[in-house]
Design a protein around this motif. Structure first.
Motif, PDB file in Angstrom:
ATOM      1  N   GLU A   1      -1.968  -3.106   7.036  1.00 14.47           N
ATOM      2  CA  GLU A   1      -1.071  -1.962   6.836  1.00 14.47           C
ATOM      3  C   GLU A   1      -0.893  -1.662   5.349  1.00 14.47           C
ATOM      4  O   GLU A   1      -0.953  -0.510   4.917  1.00 14.47           O
ATOM      5  CB  GLU A   1       0.279  -2.310   7.475  1.00 14.47           C
ATOM      6  CG  GLU A   1       1.184  -1.150   7.744  1.00 14.47           C
ATOM      7  CD  GLU A   1       2.395  -1.627   8.511  1.00 14.47           C
ATOM      8  OE1 GLU A   1       3.479  -1.677   7.897  1.00 14.47           O
ATOM      9  OE2 GLU A   1       2.253  -1.954   9.701  1.00 14.47           O
TER      10      GLU A   1
ATOM     11  N   GLU B   1       6.333  -1.054  -4.139  1.00 14.30           N
ATOM     12  CA  GLU B   1       6.293  -0.682  -2.725  1.00 14.30           C
ATOM     13  C   GLU B   1       6.570  -1.864  -1.790  1.00 14.30           C
ATOM     14  O   GLU B   1       7.330  -1.727  -0.839  1.00 14.30           O
ATOM     15  CB  GLU B   1       4.919  -0.102  -2.370  1.00 14.30           C
ATOM     16  CG  GLU B   1       4.690   1.301  -2.877  1.00 14.30           C
ATOM     17  CD  GLU B   1       5.536   2.328  -2.152  1.00 14.30           C
ATOM     18  OE1 GLU B   1       5.628   2.266  -0.918  1.00 14.30           O
ATOM     19  OE2 GLU B   1       6.100   3.189  -2.844  1.00 14.30           O
TER      20      GLU B   1
ATOM     21  N   GLU C   1      -6.543   7.371  -3.032  1.00 15.73           N
ATOM     22  CA  GLU C   1      -7.128   8.681  -2.727  1.00 15.73           C
ATOM     23  C   GLU C   1      -6.237   9.824  -3.205  1.00 15.73           C
ATOM     24  O   GLU C   1      -6.724  10.830  -3.703  1.00 15.73           O
ATOM     25  CB  GLU C   1      -7.373   8.812  -1.218  1.00 15.73           C
ATOM     26  CG  GLU C   1      -8.466   7.924  -0.685  1.00 15.73           C
ATOM     27  CD  GLU C   1      -9.845   8.309  -1.178  1.00 15.73           C
ATOM     28  OE1 GLU C   1     -10.084   9.505  -1.440  1.00 15.73           O
ATOM     29  OE2 GLU C   1     -10.684   7.408  -1.302  1.00 15.73           O
ATOM     30  N   ARG C   2      -4.942   9.668  -3.022  1.00 14.41           N
ATOM     31  CA  ARG C   2      -3.995  10.708  -3.419  1.00 14.41           C
ATOM     32  C   ARG C   2      -3.912  10.821  -4.938  1.00 14.41           C
ATOM     33  O   ARG C   2      -3.749  11.898  -5.482  1.00 14.41           O
ATOM     34  CB  ARG C   2      -2.628  10.376  -2.819  1.00 14.41           C
ATOM     35  CG  ARG C   2      -1.555  11.395  -3.071  1.00 14.41           C
ATOM     36  CD  ARG C   2      -0.237  11.027  -2.390  1.00 14.41           C
ATOM     37  NE  ARG C   2       0.247   9.719  -2.844  1.00 14.41           N
ATOM     38  CZ  ARG C   2       0.383   8.656  -2.066  1.00 14.41           C
ATOM     39  NH1 ARG C   2       0.067   8.714  -0.801  1.00 14.41           N
ATOM     40  NH2 ARG C   2       0.840   7.518  -2.553  1.00 14.41           N
TER      41      ARG C   2
ATOM     42  N   ALA D   1      -5.065   2.285  -0.047  1.00 17.16           N
ATOM     43  CA  ALA D   1      -6.187   3.228  -0.021  1.00 17.16           C
ATOM     44  C   ALA D   1      -5.684   4.665  -0.075  1.00 17.16           C
ATOM     45  O   ALA D   1      -6.265   5.507  -0.775  1.00 17.16           O
ATOM     46  CB  ALA D   1      -7.037   3.010   1.222  1.00 17.16           C
ATOM     47  N   GLN D   2      -4.606   4.966   0.625  1.00 16.09           N
ATOM     48  CA  GLN D   2      -4.050   6.318   0.585  1.00 16.09           C
ATOM     49  C   GLN D   2      -3.522   6.649  -0.800  1.00 16.09           C
ATOM     50  O   GLN D   2      -3.695   7.764  -1.288  1.00 16.09           O
ATOM     51  CB  GLN D   2      -2.940   6.461   1.629  1.00 16.09           C
ATOM     52  CG  GLN D   2      -3.446   6.474   3.046  1.00 16.09           C
ATOM     53  CD  GLN D   2      -2.319   6.421   4.067  1.00 16.09           C
ATOM     54  OE1 GLN D   2      -1.157   6.217   3.722  1.00 16.09           O
ATOM     55  NE2 GLN D   2      -2.672   6.601   5.334  1.00 16.09           N
ATOM     56  N   ALA D   3      -2.881   5.684  -1.451  1.00 15.49           N
ATOM     57  CA  ALA D   3      -2.375   5.912  -2.807  1.00 15.49           C
ATOM     58  C   ALA D   3      -3.517   6.142  -3.784  1.00 15.49           C
ATOM     59  O   ALA D   3      -3.425   6.991  -4.679  1.00 15.49           O
ATOM     60  CB  ALA D   3      -1.520   4.729  -3.253  1.00 15.49           C
TER      61      ALA D   3
ATOM     62  N   TYR E   1     -14.085   0.779  -3.272  1.00 16.12           N
ATOM     63  CA  TYR E   1     -13.825   1.567  -4.475  1.00 16.12           C
ATOM     64  C   TYR E   1     -14.474   0.902  -5.680  1.00 16.12           C
ATOM     65  O   TYR E   1     -14.612  -0.312  -5.740  1.00 16.12           O
ATOM     66  CB  TYR E   1     -12.317   1.704  -4.714  1.00 16.12           C
ATOM     67  CG  TYR E   1     -11.625   2.513  -3.660  1.00 16.12           C
ATOM     68  CD1 TYR E   1     -11.706   3.891  -3.653  1.00 16.12           C
ATOM     69  CD2 TYR E   1     -10.906   1.893  -2.654  1.00 16.12           C
ATOM     70  CE1 TYR E   1     -11.081   4.631  -2.676  1.00 16.12           C
ATOM     71  CE2 TYR E   1     -10.276   2.623  -1.674  1.00 16.12           C
ATOM     72  CZ  TYR E   1     -10.370   3.991  -1.692  1.00 16.12           C
ATOM     73  OH  TYR E   1      -9.750   4.721  -0.720  1.00 16.12           O
TER      74      TYR E   1
ATOM     75  N   ARG F   1      -2.970  -2.578   2.972  1.00 16.23           N
ATOM     76  CA  ARG F   1      -4.272  -2.162   2.447  1.00 16.23           C
ATOM     77  C   ARG F   1      -4.509  -0.678   2.720  1.00 16.23           C
ATOM     78  O   ARG F   1      -5.043   0.046   1.875  1.00 16.23           O
ATOM     79  CB  ARG F   1      -5.366  -3.013   3.090  1.00 16.23           C
ATOM     80  CG  ARG F   1      -6.489  -3.344   2.154  1.00 16.23           C
ATOM     81  CD  ARG F   1      -7.474  -4.309   2.753  1.00 16.23           C
ATOM     82  NE  ARG F   1      -6.989  -5.675   2.640  1.00 16.23           N
ATOM     83  CZ  ARG F   1      -6.677  -6.452   3.655  1.00 16.23           C
ATOM     84  NH1 ARG F   1      -6.816  -6.043   4.878  1.00 16.23           N
ATOM     85  NH2 ARG F   1      -6.232  -7.673   3.464  1.00 16.23           N
ATOM     86  N   THR F   2      -4.085  -0.191   3.900  1.00 23.79           N
ATOM     87  CA  THR F   2      -4.218   1.224   4.237  1.00 23.79           C
ATOM     88  C   THR F   2      -3.352   2.072   3.314  1.00 23.79           C
ATOM     89  O   THR F   2      -3.784   3.119   2.827  1.00 23.79           O
ATOM     90  CB  THR F   2      -3.813   1.451   5.713  1.00 23.79           C
ATOM     91  OG1 THR F   2      -4.645   0.631   6.530  1.00 23.79           O
ATOM     92  CG2 THR F   2      -3.983   2.903   6.104  1.00 23.79           C
ATOM     93  N   ALA F   3      -2.123   1.625   3.047  1.00 21.06           N
ATOM     94  CA  ALA F   3      -1.238   2.349   2.137  1.00 21.06           C
ATOM     95  C   ALA F   3      -1.821   2.383   0.722  1.00 21.06           C
ATOM     96  O   ALA F   3      -1.735   3.411   0.029  1.00 21.06           O
ATOM     97  CB  ALA F   3       0.143   1.707   2.126  1.00 21.06           C
TER      98      ALA F   3
END
Length: 179
Positions: free
Chosen positions: A86, A121, A96-97, A92-94, A140, A88-90
């Motif tokens: 969970e 976080e 990408e954003r 990756a989103q950070a 990445y 790690r997904t957050a």
């Protein structure tokens, strides 16, 4: 004191010695030969393998559960990851954003900035080296786009561009020929 563990009944001493001859792993061969003691004592097996009786017992347990392959040295599992799926997904989103300059205080992510973001976080302290391995495992690389101001106007940038050809493309005037 507990009772002695017995070896699996589907392997006998001659079969263990044959497996020891066939293997290419020296440690496995030594362990197989130690376990092929054919009714001897565990102390004799320990002397044969140059180990303690407790280690021979550990080999017997490994052999009984996994067979001859249980006597091969495996790779240690290592320390588990600090981040769960969970988190790690957050992350990756950070990535990408991208950062928000007025909130995060940076225009592009660096490892030290991401480590700080993870601390804010999730309250997990991650070193830059560990985070670099984690980010690299996520696919990445250390590539970053050129930073762009959040209030940049694309139409103003297009109007500012030069429209005439550069000087090196212009042909110089040809001087008249002398007669």
């Amino acid at each position: 004191m507990g009772s002695a563990l017995s070896l699996r009944s589907d392997f006998d001493g001659s079969m263990l010695r044959r497996l020891a001859r066939q293997t290419r792993d020296a440690d496995q061969a030594r362990r197989l030969l130690s376990l092929a003691y054919d009714g001897g004592s565990r102390a004799d097996a320990a002397r044969l393998g140059s180990v303690t009786v407790q280690i021979v017992r550990d080999w017997v347990v490994r052999f009984n559960t996994r067979g001859p392959d249980g006597l091969i040295n495996g790779k240690a599992p290592g320390k588990p990851s600090l981040l769960n799926d969970e988190q790690r997904t957050a992350l990756a989103q950070a990535i990408e954003r991208g950062p928000t300059p007025y909130l995060d205080g940076v225009v592009r992510w660096r490892l030290c900035d991401l480590a700080q973001w993870i601390w804010e976080e999730f309250r997990i302290s991650v070193s830059e080296e560990t985070l670099g391995r984690e980010v690299r495992a996520m696919g990445y690389r250390k590539l970053s786009a050129r930073p762009r101001h959040h209030a940049q106007d694309p139409e103003a940038a297009e109007a500012f561009k030069k429209t005439s050809p550069p000087l090196w493309q212009k042909s110089p005037p040809v001087p008249p020929r002398a007669k």
